[in-house]
Design a protein around this motif. Structure first.
Motif, PDB file in Angstrom:
ATOM      1  N   LEU A 123      38.171  41.535  36.340  1.00 29.40           N
ATOM      2  CA  LEU A 123      38.096  41.280  37.640  1.00 29.40           C
ATOM      3  C   LEU A 123      39.150  42.301  38.332  1.00 29.40           C
ATOM      4  N   ASP A 141      41.790  41.742  40.166  1.00 23.65           N
ATOM      5  CA  ASP A 141      43.073  41.476  39.972  1.00 23.65           C
ATOM      6  C   ASP A 141      43.444  41.608  38.588  1.00 23.65           C
ATOM      7  N   THR A 198      42.350  40.001  35.849  1.00 24.09           N
ATOM      8  CA  THR A 198      41.864  39.069  34.884  1.00 24.09           C
ATOM      9  C   THR A 198      40.958  39.433  34.134  1.00 24.09           C
ATOM     10  N   ILE A 205      37.743  38.012  32.206  1.00 22.52           N
ATOM     11  CA  ILE A 205      36.889  37.213  32.048  1.00 22.52           C
ATOM     12  C   ILE A 205      35.693  37.358  30.990  1.00 22.52           C
ATOM     13  N   LEU A 223      26.404  37.457  38.449  1.00 21.21           N
ATOM     14  CA  LEU A 223      27.063  37.797  39.589  1.00 21.21           C
ATOM     15  C   LEU A 223      27.676  39.330  39.217  1.00 21.21           C
ATOM     16  N   PHE A 224      27.448  39.934  38.022  1.00 21.72           N
ATOM     17  CA  PHE A 224      27.871  41.239  37.781  1.00 21.72           C
ATOM     18  C   PHE A 224      26.866  42.243  37.412  1.00 21.72           C
ATOM     19  N   LEU A 247      27.183  36.398  52.251  1.00 23.53           N
ATOM     20  CA  LEU A 247      27.571  35.544  50.949  1.00 23.53           C
ATOM     21  C   LEU A 247      27.972  36.616  49.935  1.00 23.53           C
ATOM     22  N   ILE A 248      27.412  37.765  49.890  1.00 25.15           N
ATOM     23  CA  ILE A 248      28.103  38.712  48.936  1.00 25.15           C
ATOM     24  C   ILE A 248      29.561  39.014  49.512  1.00 25.15           C
ATOM     25  N   THR A 267      31.688  37.314  51.203  1.00 22.22           N
ATOM     26  CA  THR A 267      32.605  36.357  50.978  1.00 22.22           C
ATOM     27  C   THR A 267      33.034  36.113  49.292  1.00 22.22           C
ATOM     28  N   LEU A 268      31.990  36.478  48.574  1.00 21.62           N
ATOM     29  CA  LEU A 268      32.483  36.628  46.883  1.00 21.62           C
ATOM     30  C   LEU A 268      33.308  37.760  46.934  1.00 21.62           C
ATOM     31  N   VAL A 277      36.797  37.232  47.978  1.00 20.26           N
ATOM     32  CA  VAL A 277      37.623  36.255  47.290  1.00 20.26           C
ATOM     33  C   VAL A 277      38.043  37.098  46.057  1.00 20.26           C
ATOM     34  N   MET A 278      37.119  37.704  45.535  1.00 21.09           N
ATOM     35  CA  MET A 278      37.393  38.317  44.148  1.00 21.09           C
ATOM     36  C   MET A 278      38.205  39.726  44.297  1.00 21.09           C
TER      37      MET A 278
END
Lengths: 387, 468, 468
Positions: free
Chosen positions: B170, B172, B174, B176, B202-203, B446-447, B449-450, B453-454
């Motif tokens: 991600l 940041d 992280t 996953i 999502l990816f 929506l994209i 927003t995602l 946040v990511m």
């Protein structure tokens, strides 16, 4: 009173795991096209179909819900049609359990229920506080049946008071077939609606009275034209009240035998008259009488029997039963209108039935939606066709 | 790029694998996307492990450096063009392959190409039956990020349908793991839909904006050895379109099926007729070149017979020339690159999807735009999955003619807008698709927003979807 | 619930469709999930359209009212138990079916059950080949929200694999359409992977915590009419497991294939042997009950031959009793409910997935838990897609024995931990997985971040998604 095993009832109610199949299952292979007519014809909250009703019943029985008329509404907003029992996958009968729960919870106020019981007990009919009128149709027969005979025509309150033409037709048919029959002077109500609405103790007392009257007539065979009377006399009296009844036979069963054996012959009704048959819950799901009425209809020359989307064990209810027609007349009629639409969709000109109670409600339903479909008892259909 | 940052990067990957040399930066300023402006990044880093990628992203986040993930550099729609003075993270050193025969799956690092994987799986008589046009160049991870399709997709759909899970770093830093491997105790990848909402998706097609895919787990299938190559001729577009849907509807194992209009087919024939050894033929107005494939021979025979019947019932005829589909299929990892470059033109591509019954609408728009701008190009495409058709029209320009190139860019944009109105959709988003489309504002929100946040610092491939 | 809010709700949906009656609230305090404490909501609302759902969610956001979406109320793992004084949004009034024949797809409103849809599609000789156990009760949309599987899944995977797009109302009230229909000009649903990252997947298995699905578009297929029902016997779990993998590898099409261990099968036979008309038989250690289905008879015959060959190669034998698989398949919309309830027990289920070759590990753990705690239950499961096996063990308790119920709850949760350690995964993150997924903290962190981004006030089914 007739003993209700409360423990057994609770065990049975615990068989409901709230799977919800009793709401609206559409299962083509088994003929189901929806289950609960009340769910379909109300605002449709969970209280409207059996899963919710049983949750309410359990809560009332366990004291988790206050026993008020409002809180018991769900229990009574049900025609006990038994469609949910047919689809239910668990080993218990939800419809019967609800009926019993009504009986156990009969201390919850319900004016409609009590008024009906009161009328039945005092005036031998659920409709009016007056004994008069139930036997008026006999005067229009043109002949006077005796009050004692081997065969008793137990005509029932609805035919007698609401649909006297059907009662008359039945009597004429018997005469035409050369069957000597009696009609009681003061026929008590079978008390079906008291059983359904939970006045079980009173129903039992009433049943004894009915049996006595029948015995007085000396009948060896009781002929009925009402599915409700049939189920009550044939099944409930022996099973619930341990009463030993003479043979109880529906007109349809009886006349099918006569037609089959060639004892009576039927003239054509017309040409390719499309008739569908509505299965009364008390006759179909309760007693398994599905084919006899159809066979009788098919035996009428000129009749083309067409089936509604739902029929036999999966047939949708007319909405009248279980005390619903009195408890919530508007809902009851809406359900009937649904059934009428189903008949129309099947292309039927006439909905035939074998129950004055169904007939009465289907007529109300037809009126509600301005349907021109004919609603007729099989008895009415064949009365003029006997050669 | 700030030397301090470069030093930190070097500490992560080793001096050898970071570069700020002009010549190196220049080679990363463009990709295989033709008709796009080059952009010079500030540094290139070639991490050798997922952990290194994570550490790099932590640094990039700290300094708010825009990052462009890149693997094969073969994407055609500008997905891996860097930001000025940004950081390119090139993933080709992530080279692991692990096969899970019992799980019918394989896991590959972000540096593994389709060609390499195919050779590896061949030892086990297995394959991943979807091959993008750039199979010898592009990595699976990169292809998942752009959600590609190609030969095999007519049966199996786009590469998304193969994916069982992803390892993603991600923004940041992280790390996953999605799919069954999210459970560290799992024997490997065996199910994509594990642990709630499908985060894998999502990816897929995310163009690297939400994270860097470092490892991909995909389904493996027993390799097919029975193929039937055939061409089917039709007089009308309608019949041709219907034919493809009927093949799907009747469960024919059609691995790859393309519609060629007469004109376009002649153009292809001029290019590859001799190479493929295709006999001369008066091609009908519409030709379908199809490869049927099955694991078992009797299945193939059944498919072949039914396909013929469907063709004839629709009023078409079996042409009997197998060399075209055979050329497409047997050399599927190279042929499409060949036909893309053989003719000498440069071009811009506009990948999009229609349902087959709407195939002719794309054709109409592509021709209309080519006519309007006076361009050459083609309209090819192929059946992909349940009920879709993947177009990859090329608009040609002379690489020496700047004016023509600009005209192609303009035509390309107009075509996207026109195609959108016909109901076409792209696998992956690009700004030119839905700019100014009111109905898709909430979707885009929506994209965004995602993304917010990511990737709160918006370092990951910023701008690739338009401004976020 | 606050009267003012209730009257606002009434303004949105009409008086008739809001209730705060005590009896109504009681009936929404539970679902088909057994051994879950009931929770009484503050109101129930039955919207008739996505627009109404949107207004309801806006209102709830404004007043921070906790919302539980619900449709059939048939979920088994506590997915639709409301919050104290919260709002239940019941979606059964959202009806509607639109068939897109030429796209091979169908769109259904959130109130449509599988039974209704199946009847509708049957008129067109089509179907969606997957039916969950509660097909006559549960809605397609609800099933997508929990990502269910069932008969048909052995060939086609979970319901997720059928989805081409969803219409979803986000917690903030925005209505989003995913898939090809996101393009308002599209002829309908023909492709899930349209417009970039796969947003559709975000709502699959989301348990209604990221948005309320109001419409689902799904693939349709030509209805099969050729089936073969067979039982295959094996001496070891290993052989049976390998059989399933080989069936998939060799492209045999198993519509539904279950492994029964000897004792569990005896138990099933006691229950339904007579209803299905299954002859008495000395069942082997492992029995596979399988329905093979094909569109074409010759393909079916070929599959049947291949299955037998594989079975015998592995040292198994064809048992020749077809009534078990036939009962399962032909009665698929009802018989699984039947076997769930016929025996009289209440139970808790623990849906999870293993790869087939690891399914014996689940059976071992479940059996160990039953032995240790002294309860009854079963271990049934079925092949579900590319290489996974869906177990749905039931743990029985006497509904009138509170103590036993609590023992089952504890054993169930303990078992979730044990199964996780064997490598099992859940499709969806039912609440009890919370804190039982060691090593997945970062994954859950991402999920939480997404939840927070989409639902900053945390109004939508909080806690249900693995505690998020």
């Amino acid at each position: 009173m007739t003993e209700i095993d409360l423990e057994e009832l609770m065990e049975n109610l615990a068989q409901c795991r709230r799977c919800g199949i009793c709401r609206d299952a559409v299962y083509e292979d088994m003929g189901f096209d929806g289950i609960c007519p009340v769910w379909k014809n109300t605002a449709g909250f969970e209280t409207s179909f059996m899963r919710g009703k049983l949750m309410i019943a359990i809560a009332l029985l366990e004291g988790r819900l206050e026993k008020t008329a409002d809180n018991a509404e769900a229990l009574y907003s049900c025609s006990l049609c038994g469609n949910c029992t047919e689809i239910c996958a668990a080993e218990f009968d939800p419809t019967k359990s609800l009926e019993l729960a009504r009986a156990v919870l009969s201390d919850i106020p319900n004016e409609v229920r009590d008024a009906i019981a009161e009328r039945i007990l005092t005036t031998n009919n659920p409709y009016v506080t007056d004994k008069k009128g139930k036997r008026d149709w006999v005067a229009e027969l043109g002949f006077e049946p005796p009050t004692k005979a081997d065969t008793l025509y137990y005509f029932g309150c609805t035919a007698g008071m609401k649909l006297p033409e059907t009662a008359k037709a039945a009597a004429k048919l018997l005469k035409a077939a050369g069957i000597e029959f009696a009609v009681l002077e003061d026929e008590p109500c079978c008390g079906s609606v008291m059983i359904r609405t939970g006045r079980l103790q009173d129903a039992k007392e009433n049943a004894k009275k009915v049996l006595e009257s029948i015995q007085e007539s000396g009948a060896k065979i009781v002929l009925v034209s009402c599915a409700g009377c049939l189920k009550t006399l044939r099944k409930d009296y022996p099973e619930k009240f341990n009463l030993s009844m003479p043979k109880v036979v529906h007109f349809v069963e009886h006349f099918l035998e006569l037609v089959k054996s060639g004892k009576i012959k039927l003239k054509p009704l017309g040409e390719n008259v499309k008739i569908t048959y509505h299965d009364p819950c008390h006759m179909g799901r309760e007693l398994g009488i599905y084919e006899e009425p159809r066979d009788l209809l098919k035996a009428i020359p000129g009749v083309e029997l067409v089936e509604m989307e739902t029929n036999r064990r999966a047939a949708m209810c007319c909405g009248a039963g279980g005390g619903l027609r009195s408890y919530d007349p508007e809902l009851s009629k809406k359900i009937a209108a649904d059934r009428v639409r189903e008949a129309e969709n099947a292309g039927a000109e006439i909905i035939a039935n074998a129950c004055p109670f169904c007939e009465q409600n289907l007529e109300s339903g037809a009126k509600l939606i301005d349907s021109s479909i004919g609603v007729a008892d099989i008895v009415d259909l064949i009365v003029d066709l006997i050669e | 790029m700030d030397q301090k940052v470069v030093d930190e990067l070097a500490r992560i990957v080793g001096d050898e694998f970071v570069s700020t040399r002009d010549d190196v930066l220049l080679t990363y300023s463009a990709s295989a996307s033709i008709g796009y402006d080059s952009v010079r990044p500030g540094a290139i880093v070639r991490p050798g492990s997922t952990q290194e990628v994570a550490d790099i992203l932590t640094v990039a986040n700290k300094y708010k450096i825009p990052v462009t993930p890149r693997s094969g550099g073969s994407s055609l729609q500008g997905e891996a063009i860097p930001r000025p003075d940004g950081l390119v993270i090139e993933l080709l050193r992530l080279k692991d392959i692990t096969v899970f025969e019992d799980l019918r799956s394989v896991r590959v690092g972000a540096g593994i190409t389709f060609g390499r994987l195919d050779k590896f799986l061949n030892q086990y008589d297995l394959w991943v039956p979807v091959y993008p046009e750039s199979a010898l160049v592009c990595t699976l991870a990169g292809n998942v990020a752009v959600n590609g399709a190609g030969p095999g997709s007519s049966t199996y759909g786009c590469i998304a349908e193969m994916v069982l899970g992803l390892e993603v770093v991600l923004p940041d830093g992280t790390i996953i793991q999605t799919g069954t491997e999210g459970n560290p105790n799992a024997p490997g990848p065996f199910l994509r839909y594990a642990f709630g909402p499908d985060l894998t998706g999502l990816f897929i097609g995310s163009l690297g904006i939400l994270g860097i895919i470092t490892s991909v787990s995909v389904k493996a299938f027993k390799k097919m050895h029975h193929f039937h190559y055939e061409t089917y001729g039709f007089d009308r577009a309608e019949q041709t379109e219907k034919f493809l849907m009927d093949l799907k509807q009747n469960e024919i194992g059609v691995l790859f099926a393309s519609i060629y209009e007469g004109e376009i087919l002649s153009f292809f024939m001029d290019m590859v007729e001799v190479e493929f050894g295709i006999p001369k033929h008066e091609w009908p107005p519409f030709t379908i070149s199809a490869i049927l494939g099955r694991v078992r021979e009797d299945q193939l025979k059944s498919d072949t017979e039914l396909t013929k019947r469907i063709c004839e019932e629709l009023g078409g005829h079996v042409i009997g020339i197998s060399e075209l589909p055979r050329g497409e299929w047997d050399k599927r990892m190279w042929t499409f690159a060949r036909t893309s470059y053989l003719h000498g033109w440069h071009w811009r591509i506009l990948y999009h999807h229609q349902t087959p019954s709407n195939w002719h609408r794309s054709i109409e728009e592509i021709w209309a735009v080519m006519d309007k701008y006076g361009l050459l190009g083609h309209t090819a495409g192929f059946l992909t999955g349940h009920g879709s058709y993947n177009f990859y029209p090329h608009l040609y320009f002379d690489p020496q003619d700047r004016e023509e190139e600009m005209k192609v860019r303009e035509a390309h944009k107009e075509l996207a807008q026109r195609l959108f109105k016909t109901g076409a959709v792209p696998f992956k988003l690009a700004p030119y698709w839905i700019e100014d489309v009111e109905e898709m504002k909430d979707y885009l929100n929506l994209i965004k927003t995602l993304k917010r946040v990511m990737d709160p610092n918006n370092i990951m491939n910023p701008g690739i979807f338009g401004e976020m | 619930m606050n009267k003012r809010i209730v009257s606002e709700l009434a303004k949105i949906v009409g008086e008739e469709y809001v209730s705060t009656r005590e009896d109504v609230l009681l009936t929404y305090s539970e679902t088909a999930s057994m051994a879950k404490d009931p929770v009484t909501p503050g109101a129930v609302v039955r919207p008739g359209s996505a627009e109404e759902v949107s207004q309801i969610l806006q209102l709830c956001n404004k007043h921070k009212i906790l919302v539980t979406p619900r449709s059939g109320g048939s979920s088994l793992q506590g997915e639709a138990i409301p919050k104290p004084d919260g709002l239940v949004v019941e979606l059964l009034r959202i009806k509607g079916i639109t068939l897109h024949k030429e796209l091979r797809s169908v769109t259904v409103g959130a109130g449509m059950t599988f039974g209704e849809l199946d009847k509708f599609l049957n008129q067109h000789d089509l179907w969606i080949p997957i039916a969950p156990e509660s097909a006559l009760v549960c809605t397609v949309a609800g099933n997508v929200a929990v990502n269910g599987a069932g008969t048909g899944s052995s060939a086609y995977g979970s319901i997720a694999e059928m989805v081409l797009g969803v219409e979803v109302v986000l917690p903030n009230g925005e209505i989003i359409q995913t898939g090809s229909e996101a393009n308002p000009n599209a002829p309908g649903p023909f492709l899930r992977y349209a417009f970039g990252p796969d947003l559709t997947g975000l709502f699959i298995g989301s348990l209604g915590s990221l948005g309320i699905i109001t419409k689902v578009s799904l693939k349709t297929y030509k209805r099969m009419h050729h089936f073969h029902y067979e039982t295959y016997g094996f001496d070891t779990a290993e052989q049976a497991e390998k059989f399933l993998i080989e069936i998939k590898n060799n492209d045999v099409l198993p519509m539904f294939a279950s492994i029964y261990e000897g004792p569990v099968l005896s138990f099933f036979m006691d229950m339904v042997g007579e209803e299905y008309g299954i002859p008495e038989h000395e069942w082997p250690d492992r029995t596979i009950s399988m329905t093979i289905g094909r569109l074409r008879e010759d393909q079916l015959k070929s599959d049947v031959r291949k299955a037998k060959e594989i079975c015998e190669q592995l040292g198994g034998h064809v048992i020749g009793i077809s009534e078990l698989p036939q009962g399962e398949w032909d009665g698929r919309l009802w018989v699984f409910v039947r076997t769930c309830y016929i025996h009289g027990w209440h139970w808790r289920t623990l849906y999870h997935h293993q790869t087939p070759t690891n399914s014996h590990r689940s059976v071992e753990e479940i059996t160990a838990a039953m032995d240790e705690h002294g309860f009854l239950g079963h271990t049934a499961g079925f092949l579900s897609g590319h290489a996974s096996f869906n177990l749905y063990p039931h743990f029985y308790f006497d509904p009138l024995d509170r103590e036993e119920e609590h023992m089952i709850r504890a054993a169930h949760d303990e078992l979730a931990t044990a199964l996780y350690k064997t490598g099992a995964v859940p499709f969806k993150l039912a609440e009890y997985w919370k804190g039982r997924m060691e090593g997945m903290e970062d994954y859950m962190k991402l999920l939480s971040a997404i939840k927070e981004a989409l639902d900053p006030n945390g109004i939508l089914n909080p806690g249900v998604l693995g505690g998020i």
